[in-house]
Design an enzyme around this catalytic site. Structure first.
Site, PDB file in Angstrom:
ATOM      1  N   GLY A 297       0.834  -1.203   0.000  1.00 52.18           N
ATOM      2  CA  GLY A 297       0.000   0.000   0.000  1.00 52.18           C
ATOM      3  C   GLY A 297       0.865   1.247   0.000  1.00 52.18           C
TER       4      GLY A 297
ATOM      5  N   PHE B 220      -2.022  -9.906 -25.108  1.00 54.42           N
ATOM      6  CA  PHE B 220      -1.647 -11.308 -24.911  1.00 54.42           C
ATOM      7  C   PHE B 220      -2.689 -12.234 -25.524  1.00 54.42           C
ATOM      8  CE2 PHE B 220       0.198  -9.295 -20.895  1.00 54.42           C
ATOM      9  CZ  PHE B 220       1.429  -9.066 -21.492  1.00 54.42           C
TER      10      PHE B 220
ATOM     11  N   TYR C 296      -3.661 -18.106  -6.238  1.00 55.85           N
ATOM     12  CA  TYR C 296      -4.421 -16.905  -5.861  1.00 55.85           C
ATOM     13  C   TYR C 296      -5.906 -17.231  -5.687  1.00 55.85           C
ATOM     14  CZ  TYR C 296      -6.950 -12.530  -6.451  1.00 55.85           C
ATOM     15  OH  TYR C 296      -7.832 -11.495  -6.293  1.00 55.85           O
TER      16      TYR C 296
ATOM     17  N   ASN D  46     -13.174  -7.068 -12.939  1.00 57.60           N
ATOM     18  CA  ASN D  46     -11.933  -6.299 -13.126  1.00 57.60           C
ATOM     19  C   ASN D  46     -12.054  -4.882 -12.569  1.00 57.60           C
ATOM     20  OD1 ASN D  46     -11.727  -8.645 -14.887  1.00 57.60           O
ATOM     21  ND2 ASN D  46      -9.849  -7.672 -15.603  1.00 57.60           N
TER      22      ASN D  46
HETATM   23  N1  UDP Z   1      -3.549  -7.835 -20.996  1.00 57.80           N
HETATM   24  C1  UDP Z   1      -2.835  -7.574 -22.172  1.00 57.80           C
HETATM   25  N2  UDP Z   1      -1.731  -6.775 -22.106  1.00 57.80           N
HETATM   26  C2  UDP Z   1      -1.292  -6.218 -20.931  1.00 57.80           C
HETATM   27  C3  UDP Z   1      -2.027  -6.475 -19.741  1.00 57.80           C
HETATM   28  C4  UDP Z   1      -3.141  -7.300 -19.808  1.00 57.80           C
HETATM   29  O1  UDP Z   1      -3.198  -8.072 -23.238  1.00 57.80           O
HETATM   30  O2  UDP Z   1      -0.275  -5.516 -20.929  1.00 57.80           O
HETATM   31  C5  UDP Z   1      -4.747  -8.673 -21.076  1.00 57.80           C
HETATM   32  C6  UDP Z   1      -4.706  -9.921 -20.200  1.00 57.80           C
HETATM   33  O3  UDP Z   1      -3.990 -10.953 -20.856  1.00 57.80           O
HETATM   34  C7  UDP Z   1      -6.206 -10.207 -20.067  1.00 57.80           C
HETATM   35  C8  UDP Z   1      -6.817  -8.796 -20.012  1.00 57.80           C
HETATM   36  O4  UDP Z   1      -5.838  -7.927 -20.601  1.00 57.80           O
HETATM   37  O5  UDP Z   1      -6.661 -10.847 -21.227  1.00 57.80           O
HETATM   38  C9  UDP Z   1      -7.124  -8.314 -18.606  1.00 57.80           C
HETATM   39  O6  UDP Z   1      -5.965  -8.508 -17.838  1.00 57.80           O
HETATM   40  P1  UDP Z   1      -5.754  -7.815 -16.419  1.00 57.80           P
HETATM   41  O7  UDP Z   1      -4.385  -8.221 -15.920  1.00 57.80           O
HETATM   42  O8  UDP Z   1      -6.038  -6.358 -16.508  1.00 57.80           O
HETATM   43  O9  UDP Z   1      -6.883  -8.464 -15.505  1.00 57.80           O
HETATM   44  P2  UDP Z   1      -7.236  -9.987 -15.152  1.00 57.80           P
HETATM   45  O10 UDP Z   1      -8.493 -10.269 -15.920  1.00 57.80           O
HETATM   46  O11 UDP Z   1      -6.080 -10.851 -15.525  1.00 57.80           O
HETATM   47  O12 UDP Z   1      -7.476  -9.950 -13.679  1.00 57.80           O
END
Ligand code: UDP
Length: 334
Positions: free
Chosen positions: A36, A209, A143, A172
């Protein structure tokens, strides 16, 4: 009401504290500041700088009178990849921390209700969309497991000792407080919205991704909910629990019910910035399910849950204001 906010200096906790103060409640923050930020704490709010695993210190917080009406737990670690590499951190902080809290509530403050930050990660790859509270839970990361185990303990302690507990499963969380003073600052930052905004401000492309998921455009679909809407739902949850009978445990989903793909987010961020944003495609990130969005009917019917800030434009504009104000997060000197 009088609240104890465990993890109140973190991203979601700090937004909860702001909203609770605006709604006329008083907050004490209990935080070890491991992740934090001291700068996020509003003036006049008391910080108890201590670890949740320090049972004696936590007991001392509950020894003061009048006791708290509600305690909120926002103090978990929440990075899926980290949890795979270091599960010990997650079972100690997230799971054992909740057990300590439940023991303290049972022994010192059985009237104080507990509102807990849980996650849609308890479902793993969901069996259907949108995800309802009773759907099959098969978490695929430490997690998600650490949070589901915490939920089980809350349910068992409620039944055995008459505590009142509620797990709010977030989708999210994103966006920033309307004041512009606080926002998202994780190290490392792995979330899509802060990454797309910060990279575009730095003139760099985002890596998306995966592009071969079974979704409308091949990229992952998520349910983005503004942190201030989450915060308001927590206050409603406390009111709900206070009116509920002893021994109540429940779980409620907090999301908008809308799913947006990663490409939708890049497009919406471009609209807010007034230009199209560069991106490339990379490999899938381990553990990313194709789609996650909430069935939020229970939140609406039990809590009167509503969203005021969770349209993509408000989310992105509020987050952008924060990143412009503090490009290096709380490290930016003010
Ligand atoms: N993501 C992405 N590029 C990044 C960060 C996240 O493509 O730099 C994608 C990630 O693979 C997922 C979506 O964005 O498909 C949401 O990811 P985030 O980590 O924000 O939240 P999560 O759903 O994993 O808790």
């Amino acid at each position: 009401m009088r609240f104890l906010v465990i993890g109140g200096a973190g991203y979601i906790g700090s937004h909860f504290v702001r909203e609770a103060l605006r709604q006329g409640h008083s907050c004490d923050i209990y935080d070890n500041l491991s992740r934090g930020h001291r700068q996020s704490i509003p003036e006049g709010v008391r910080l108890i700088e201590a670890d949740l695993l320090d049972q004696e210190r936590l007991q001392a917080a509950f020894a003061e009178q009048p006791s708290y009406d509600a305690v909120f737990h926002f103090a978990a670690f929440a990075l899926v990849g980290e949890s795979v590499a270091q599960p010990d951190l997650y079972y100690r902080n997230n799971t054992e921390g909740v057990r300590v809290l439940l023991d303290v509530l049972r022994d010192r403050a059985p009237e104080t209700v507990l509102v807990f930050s849980s996650t849609c990660a308890v479902f793993g790859e969901p069996e259907k969309l949108p995800i309802a509270e009773g759907d099959r839970k098969q978490p695929i990361s430490p997690y998600g497991r650490s949070k589901l185990m915490a939920e089980w303990m809350m349910e068992d302690y409620a039944r055995a000792y008459g505590l009142k507990t509620l797990a709010l499963r977030y989708f999210n969380a994103c966006g920033a407080d309307a004041s512009g003073d606080i926002g998202e600052d994780h190290e490392p930052e792995t979330h899509l919205i802060p990454n797309v905004l910060r990279l575009s401000l730095a003139g760099k492309p985002l890596t998306i991704f995966g592009r071969d998921f079974t979704t409308k455009d091949g990229t992952c679909v998520r349910d983005y909910i503004h942190v201030t809407d989450l915060a308001d739902a927590h206050i409603r949850a406390a009111n709900y629990l206070i009116a509920a009978p002893k021994g109540t445990f429940d779980a409620i989903h907090l999301g908008t019910g809308e799913g947006y793909s990663n490409l939708d987010i890049v497009k919406a961020a471009g609209d807010v910035l007034g230009r199209s944003l560069p991106y490339t495609f990379g490999e899938r990130r381990a553990g990313d399910p194709p789609g996650l969005y909430a069935d939020n009917r229970k939140a609406k019917s039990l809590l009167g849950f509503q969203t005021r800030y969770s349209d993509l434009s408000t989310i992105l504009k509020s987050a952008l204001a924060w990143h412009k104000h503090r490009p290096d997060g709380y490290r930016t000197q003010r």
